[in-house]
Design a protein around this motif. Structure first.
Motif, PDB file in Angstrom:
ATOM      1  N   GLY A 274     107.657  53.615  42.726  1.00 52.96           N
ATOM      2  CA  GLY A 274     108.377  53.099  41.572  1.00 52.96           C
ATOM      3  C   GLY A 274     109.867  53.066  41.810  1.00 52.96           C
ATOM      4  O   GLY A 274     110.371  53.469  42.845  1.00 52.96           O
ATOM      5  N   GLY A 275     110.586  52.581  40.805  1.00 55.02           N
ATOM      6  CA  GLY A 275     112.040  52.589  40.860  1.00 55.02           C
ATOM      7  C   GLY A 275     112.630  51.492  41.717  1.00 55.02           C
ATOM      8  O   GLY A 275     111.945  50.603  42.205  1.00 55.02           O
ATOM      9  N   LEU A 276     113.927  51.576  41.902  1.00 52.59           N
ATOM     10  CA  LEU A 276     114.691  50.598  42.664  1.00 52.59           C
ATOM     11  C   LEU A 276     115.212  51.226  43.943  1.00 52.59           C
ATOM     12  O   LEU A 276     115.257  52.442  44.084  1.00 52.59           O
ATOM     13  N   SER A 277     115.663  50.391  44.855  1.00 51.55           N
ATOM     14  CA  SER A 277     116.293  50.908  46.075  1.00 51.55           C
ATOM     15  C   SER A 277     117.680  51.447  45.735  1.00 51.55           C
ATOM     16  O   SER A 277     118.234  51.151  44.668  1.00 51.55           O
ATOM     17  N   ASN A 278     118.252  52.223  46.629  1.00 52.57           N
ATOM     18  CA  ASN A 278     119.583  52.793  46.400  1.00 52.57           C
ATOM     19  C   ASN A 278     120.623  51.689  46.246  1.00 52.57           C
ATOM     20  O   ASN A 278     121.507  51.769  45.395  1.00 52.57           O
ATOM     21  N   LYS A 279     120.517  50.640  47.051  1.00 52.89           N
ATOM     22  CA  LYS A 279     121.469  49.525  46.962  1.00 52.89           C
ATOM     23  C   LYS A 279     121.363  48.833  45.605  1.00 52.89           C
ATOM     24  O   LYS A 279     122.368  48.492  44.994  1.00 52.89           O
ATOM     25  N   ALA A 280     120.140  48.657  45.106  1.00 55.78           N
ATOM     26  CA  ALA A 280     119.949  48.016  43.800  1.00 55.78           C
ATOM     27  C   ALA A 280     120.483  48.893  42.675  1.00 55.78           C
ATOM     28  O   ALA A 280     121.052  48.383  41.702  1.00 55.78           O
TER      29      ALA A 280
END
Length: 123
Positions: free
Chosen positions: A63-69
């Motif tokens: 789940g979640g987003l990447s660190n860059k996002a």
């Protein structure tokens, strides 16, 4: 034997319910604005401090987003609050803060906050 089993169960329960956290901060004026500020002329003033936050939740690592996002989303929220379009303003001294809180290994929450100071040029 029963007391040892109860002690072992208690330690395992404490370990699984223990919450940990990790916090990092990066400070710098890393934006791409090419602005000259002459401090001797006092041609600017610090108007306010703005920030934007984004959070991602992961369950069992999914789940979640990447660190860059997460960084881009936090920066976008900060810029919306800043409302610097059409004026003689810029955001300086950007700070990126990351915080990871978790209940290992089941649940992770990653929060990114970006903040900066708005300066307005008066001359």
């Amino acid at each position: 034997m029963k007391k040892i089993r109860q002690l072992g169960f208690g330690l395992v329960t404490i370990f699984l319910l223990n919450s940990c956290g990790l916090h990092t901060t990066h400070v710098g004026n890393i934006n791409g604005n090419m602005t000259n500020v002459e401090l001797s002329k006092k041609n600017f003033q610090v108007v306010e401090r703005v920030s934007g936050t984004s959070t991602a939740t992961y369950i069992f690592g999914i789940g979640g987003l990447s660190n860059k996002a997460l960084i881009e989303k936090a920066k976008s929220k900060m810029l919306q609050k800043a409302d610097i379009v059409g004026g003689s303003k810029a955001i300086v001294n950007l700070t990126t803060e990351s915080h990871l809180s978790d209940i290992f290994p089941f649940y992770f929450r990653w929060t990114v906050t970006i903040s900066g100071h708005i300066v307005e040029f008066v001359e």
